[in-house]
Design an enzyme around this catalytic site. Structure first.
Site, mmCIF file in Angstrom:
data_model
loop_
_atom_site.group_PDB
_atom_site.id
_atom_site.type_symbol
_atom_site.label_atom_id
_atom_site.label_comp_id
_atom_site.label_asym_id
_atom_site.label_seq_id
_atom_site.Cartn_x
_atom_site.Cartn_y
_atom_site.Cartn_z
ATOM 1 N N TRP A 177 0.806 -1.226 0.000
ATOM 2 C CA TRP A 177 0.000 0.000 0.000
ATOM 3 C C TRP A 177 0.835 1.270 0.000
ATOM 4 O O TRP A 177 0.302 2.352 -0.171
ATOM 5 C CB TRP A 177 -0.938 0.009 1.213
ATOM 6 C CG TRP A 177 -0.241 -0.327 2.494
ATOM 7 C CD1 TRP A 177 -0.236 -1.542 3.116
ATOM 8 C CD2 TRP A 177 0.580 0.535 3.310
ATOM 9 N NE1 TRP A 177 0.540 -1.503 4.253
ATOM 10 C CE2 TRP A 177 1.052 -0.233 4.392
ATOM 11 C CE3 TRP A 177 0.966 1.869 3.226
ATOM 12 C CZ2 TRP A 177 1.889 0.290 5.382
ATOM 13 C CZ3 TRP A 177 1.803 2.392 4.201
ATOM 14 C CH2 TRP A 177 2.243 1.608 5.259
ATOM 15 N N ASN A 178 2.167 1.180 0.207
ATOM 16 C CA ASN A 178 2.888 2.444 0.449
ATOM 17 C C ASN A 178 3.124 3.285 -0.795
ATOM 18 O O ASN A 178 3.156 4.508 -0.718
ATOM 19 C CB ASN A 178 4.165 2.231 1.264
ATOM 20 C CG ASN A 178 5.129 1.302 0.607
ATOM 21 O OD1 ASN A 178 4.820 0.688 -0.411
ATOM 22 N ND2 ASN A 178 6.307 1.179 1.164
ATOM 23 N N LYS A 216 -2.721 -8.677 -7.369
ATOM 24 C CA LYS A 216 -3.367 -8.660 -6.045
ATOM 25 C C LYS A 216 -2.890 -7.397 -5.342
ATOM 26 O O LYS A 216 -1.796 -7.364 -4.781
ATOM 27 C CB LYS A 216 -2.923 -9.906 -5.266
ATOM 28 C CG LYS A 216 -3.916 -10.501 -4.311
ATOM 29 C CD LYS A 216 -4.473 -9.568 -3.274
ATOM 30 C CE LYS A 216 -3.559 -9.387 -2.088
ATOM 31 N NZ LYS A 216 -3.893 -8.201 -1.283
ATOM 32 N N PRO A 217 -3.699 -6.320 -5.386
ATOM 33 C CA PRO A 217 -3.272 -5.095 -4.700
ATOM 34 C C PRO A 217 -3.518 -5.207 -3.201
ATOM 35 O O PRO A 217 -4.291 -6.056 -2.750
ATOM 36 C CB PRO A 217 -4.175 -4.017 -5.313
ATOM 37 C CG PRO A 217 -5.415 -4.743 -5.745
ATOM 38 C CD PRO A 217 -5.025 -6.177 -6.033
ATOM 39 N N ALA A 218 -2.898 -4.323 -2.436
ATOM 40 C CA ALA A 218 -3.146 -4.294 -0.990
ATOM 41 C C ALA A 218 -4.590 -3.845 -0.746
ATOM 42 O O ALA A 218 -5.103 -2.970 -1.444
ATOM 43 C CB ALA A 218 -2.180 -3.326 -0.330
ATOM 44 N N GLY A 233 6.630 -6.398 -0.203
ATOM 45 C CA GLY A 233 5.903 -6.375 1.064
ATOM 46 C C GLY A 233 6.817 -6.814 2.197
ATOM 47 O O GLY A 233 8.043 -6.672 2.122
ATOM 48 N N GLU A 260 10.884 -7.950 -3.101
ATOM 49 C CA GLU A 260 11.469 -6.760 -2.488
ATOM 50 C C GLU A 260 10.825 -6.657 -1.114
ATOM 51 O O GLU A 260 9.632 -6.377 -0.993
ATOM 52 C CB GLU A 260 11.160 -5.557 -3.377
ATOM 53 C CG GLU A 260 12.121 -4.421 -3.160
ATOM 54 C CD GLU A 260 11.446 -3.278 -2.473
ATOM 55 O OE1 GLU A 260 11.348 -3.326 -1.231
ATOM 56 O OE2 GLU A 260 11.007 -2.357 -3.178
ATOM 57 N N LEU A 261 11.614 -6.950 -0.090
ATOM 58 C CA LEU A 261 11.047 -7.104 1.262
ATOM 59 C C LEU A 261 11.474 -5.931 2.145
ATOM 60 O O LEU A 261 11.902 -4.911 1.660
ATOM 61 C CB LEU A 261 11.477 -8.449 1.830
ATOM 62 C CG LEU A 261 11.195 -9.646 0.893
ATOM 63 C CD1 LEU A 261 11.714 -10.944 1.482
ATOM 64 C CD2 LEU A 261 9.709 -9.748 0.586
ATOM 65 N N CYS A 267 10.140 1.411 2.350
ATOM 66 C CA CYS A 267 11.236 0.520 2.738
ATOM 67 C C CYS A 267 12.598 1.116 2.435
ATOM 68 O O CYS A 267 13.607 0.561 2.855
ATOM 69 C CB CYS A 267 11.062 -0.839 2.081
ATOM 70 S SG CYS A 267 10.632 -0.676 0.372
ATOM 71 N N GLU A 303 11.965 -2.182 11.302
ATOM 72 C CA GLU A 303 11.569 -1.014 10.532
ATOM 73 C C GLU A 303 10.388 -0.347 11.239
ATOM 74 O O GLU A 303 9.347 -0.988 11.426
ATOM 75 C CB GLU A 303 11.117 -1.512 9.161
ATOM 76 C CG GLU A 303 11.561 -0.680 8.039
ATOM 77 C CD GLU A 303 11.174 -1.286 6.694
ATOM 78 O OE1 GLU A 303 11.554 -0.699 5.706
ATOM 79 O OE2 GLU A 303 10.481 -2.312 6.622
ATOM 80 N N GLU A 351 14.051 -4.793 -9.575
ATOM 81 C CA GLU A 351 13.031 -4.045 -10.312
ATOM 82 C C GLU A 351 13.691 -2.820 -10.914
ATOM 83 O O GLU A 351 14.560 -2.205 -10.298
ATOM 84 C CB GLU A 351 11.892 -3.638 -9.377
ATOM 85 C CG GLU A 351 11.125 -4.864 -8.919
ATOM 86 C CD GLU A 351 9.842 -4.556 -8.193
ATOM 87 O OE1 GLU A 351 8.804 -5.118 -8.562
ATOM 88 O OE2 GLU A 351 9.882 -3.753 -7.244
HETATM 89 P P1 ADP Z 1 2.588 -4.627 4.734
HETATM 90 O O1 ADP Z 1 3.195 -4.740 6.077
HETATM 91 O O2 ADP Z 1 3.209 -3.630 3.824
HETATM 92 O O3 ADP Z 1 1.081 -4.566 4.724
HETATM 93 P P2 ADP Z 1 2.343 -7.293 3.704
HETATM 94 O O4 ADP Z 1 3.463 -8.191 3.340
HETATM 95 O O5 ADP Z 1 1.416 -7.730 4.773
HETATM 96 O O6 ADP Z 1 3.057 -5.927 4.032
HETATM 97 O O7 ADP Z 1 1.484 -6.928 2.430
HETATM 98 C C1 ADP Z 1 2.000 -6.722 1.139
HETATM 99 C C2 ADP Z 1 1.081 -7.347 0.123
HETATM 100 O O8 ADP Z 1 1.072 -8.758 0.341
HETATM 101 C C3 ADP Z 1 -0.371 -6.900 0.220
HETATM 102 O O9 ADP Z 1 -0.954 -6.902 -1.076
HETATM 103 C C4 ADP Z 1 -0.988 -7.998 1.072
HETATM 104 O O10 ADP Z 1 -2.372 -8.104 0.863
HETATM 105 C C5 ADP Z 1 -0.248 -9.191 0.515
HETATM 106 N N1 ADP Z 1 -0.265 -10.358 1.412
HETATM 107 C C6 ADP Z 1 -0.383 -10.394 2.757
HETATM 108 N N2 ADP Z 1 -0.396 -11.665 3.191
HETATM 109 C C7 ADP Z 1 -0.282 -12.462 2.103
HETATM 110 C C8 ADP Z 1 -0.243 -13.875 1.877
HETATM 111 N N3 ADP Z 1 -0.336 -14.742 2.894
HETATM 112 N N4 ADP Z 1 -0.115 -14.317 0.608
HETATM 113 C C9 ADP Z 1 -0.040 -13.452 -0.416
HETATM 114 N N5 ADP Z 1 -0.064 -12.118 -0.285
HETATM 115 C C10 ADP Z 1 -0.184 -11.618 0.954
#
Ligand code: ADP
Length: 479
Positions: free
Chosen positions: A151-152, A175-177, A228, A250-251, A284, A384, A461
């Site tokens: 979402w950031n 799959k968006p946030a 994420g 990218e974590l 990040c 973080e 990326e």
């Molecule tokens: P943040 O802390 O930035 O919300 P997340 O890793 O939870 O980080 O979320 C980043 C993306 O990954 C979002 O689109 C979220 O919906 C998705 N996400 C969260 N959990 C899962 C999962 N178990 N499998 C796939 N995607 C996921």
């Protein structure tokens, strides 16, 4: 109902199946809590159908020139609708409008850059006959790409994946946030206007776990690009392992910002302010740990506190706002816990105070906060913070600060300020971070590969590397 004409017809993009009332979720304005849209809470079956549709859209493969034209057209449409897209980003994310406009420009830059890289996808014939054969190297579209975005930077994080995926000839299932899906729908609508056929881009909105599992397991998905948390990244790595899928991740980061005594302190201060407070500190590549040489520490910390206290926190739609709300209450709680932990451990707060806890997932305002006397065991150093908190520690020499900077499982971005070229060279070679800013707080650009070392992920990326993530190499030896 939808807050922008750019979102008209999004049901076509978002699979638009008839759903019962309880299968919708709300997207809200992060400042006021106003409902911006209701979107389908899709299931694993919906996700699977979206992948099937994307797979069916892969053939016939559009010629390279057609794909180049799509990218150029999308770049143009992003520019043409910059202010409207910026409005959507600010409504659903909360960041200041001026930052959202920069995000749209940055996103357009990825489409323009990858449009210019299309020739790299042309087959390459080796100049000599080897083993009595003529050798041709093809870069084939990997297949369906699963794109999972945070979402950031709701528009840019998708753009840097979608542009190379389309360039390579892949179809995308996105799959968006859940907090920020509207920017995704808007850009997908623009992609359709640019001529990208419907099935080539599918958006799946709803619970991340089951949708993520489908992307990891479905045999048509050949590459997953994820930005994420490290926690979810590890889960995806485990889920894709039995299916042998390409994964680009990218974590999380934990960026150090190092100021040596020979730095230009004014330049370091400006860079820190711009880097640390972008998106309210929720990126990040935002600085998480500041290390200032002990000879400068007091004056530098005071200057940071003075500048931080002048930043205006409020509604991102107000052009004078510098920092919008945090994304939700969980984000607020994490920042508040980090600050409380640091204060308990003896840190001093030079700017900021304890704001009221938001009652809901909106209006989560947190004041710019400056802490000194920060120690390595504190949460602000170990994790973080993802908020507007500057955590300052001091150091004496190069070896000490290098060890401190590297003492994290993460390795995304690091920044150092010094006017000594020899020192810069020694430090950079030993810093285990994928992106290093030397005398600048600048983050990634479309033209250069960006990504992490260590637990900050793998894959890149941007840059040519960012295109190759979506290609499979096929070699033909012709006798
Ligand atoms: P943040 O802390 O930035 O919300 P997340 O890793 O939870 O980080 O979320 C980043 C993306 O990954 C979002 O689109 C979220 O919906 C998705 N996400 C969260 N959990 C899962 C999962 N178990 N499998 C796939 N995607 C996921």
């Amino acid at each position: 109902m939808l807050p922008s004409e750019l979102l008209d017809g999004i049901d076509l993009v978002a699979a638009g199946r008839a759903l019962p009332q309880d299968r919708w979720f709300e997207v809200r304005n992060k400042t006021s809590g106003q409902v911006l849209a209701r979107l389908p809470r899709m299931t694993a079956e919906d996700a699977s159908a979206a992948v099937d549709e994307a797979a069916a859209a892969l053939e016939p493969e559009p010629p390279l020139e057609t794909r180049r034209a799509w990218l150029e057209a999308i770049a143009g449409l992003l520019q043409a609708h910059k202010s409207e897209l910026a409005r959507i980003i600010t409504l659903e994310h909360g960041k200041p409008l001026k930052e959202s406009a920069v995000e749209v420009e940055y996103t357009a830059g990825f489409f323009a850059f990858f449009a210019r890289q299309m020739d790299r996808l042309k087959a390459e014939v080796l100049p000599e006959k080897l083993r009595n054969c003529r050798w041709t190297i093809h870069r084939r579209a990997a297949g369906v790409a699963g794109l999972i975005t945070p979402w950031n930077f709701p528009l840019a994080m998708l753009g840097k994946k979608l542009a190379p995926a389309l360039a390579a000839g892949c179809a995308a299932v996105i799959k968006p946030a859940a907090q920020t899906p509207l920017s995704t729908l808007a850009i997908c609508g623009l992609a359709r206007r640019a001529g990208v056929p419907d099935g080539r881009i599918r958006v799946v909105t709803g619970p991340a776990g089951p949708i993520g599992q489908v992307l990891c397991r479905h045999s048509a998905v050949r590459v997953i690009s994820f930005t994420g948390s490290t926690e979810v990244g590890k889960l995806l790595a485990a889920q894709t392992a039995p299916h042998v899928k390409r994964l680009a991740m990218e974590l999380g980061g934990n960026a150090p910002f190092i100021v040596f005594p020979d730095a230009d302190p004014a330049a370091a201060l400006d860079a820190l302010m711009a880097n640390k407070f972008r998106a309210g500190g929720q990126t990040c590549v935002c600085t998480n740990r500041v290390y200032v040489h002990e000879s400068l520490a007091e004056s530098f910390s005071r200057a940071v506190a003075e500048r931080a206290s002048r930043l205006k926190v409020g509604d991102g739609m107000d052009p004078t706002t510098d920092i919008g709300p945090l994304i939700d209450r969980a984000g607020f709680d994490k920042v508040a816990a980090h600050v409380a932990d640091a204060l308990r451990g003896g840190a001093r707060r030079l700017a900021g105070d304890d704001p009221p806890r938001p009652e809901n997932d909106w209006g989560a305002f947190y004041p710019p906060t400056v802490l000194t006397g920060v120690k390595p065991e504190m949460l602000v150093c170990r994790e973080e913070t993802f908020g507007p908190v500057v955590a300052i520690s001091t150091f004496r020499d190069e070896d000490e600060v290098l060890e401190a900077a590297n003492s994290t499982p993460f390795g995304l971005a690091a920044y150092l300020f010094t006017r000594d070229a020899g020192r810069a060279g020694r430090m950079i070679r030993r810093l285990r971070f994928g992106h290093v800013g030397l005398n600048t707080g600048t983050g990634p650009t479309p033209e250069a590969p960006f990504g992490g070392m260590k637990e900050s992920g793998y894959g890149r990326e941007g840059g040519v590397e960012g295109l190759m993530e979506y290609c499979e190499t096929q070699v033909v030896a012709e006798g």
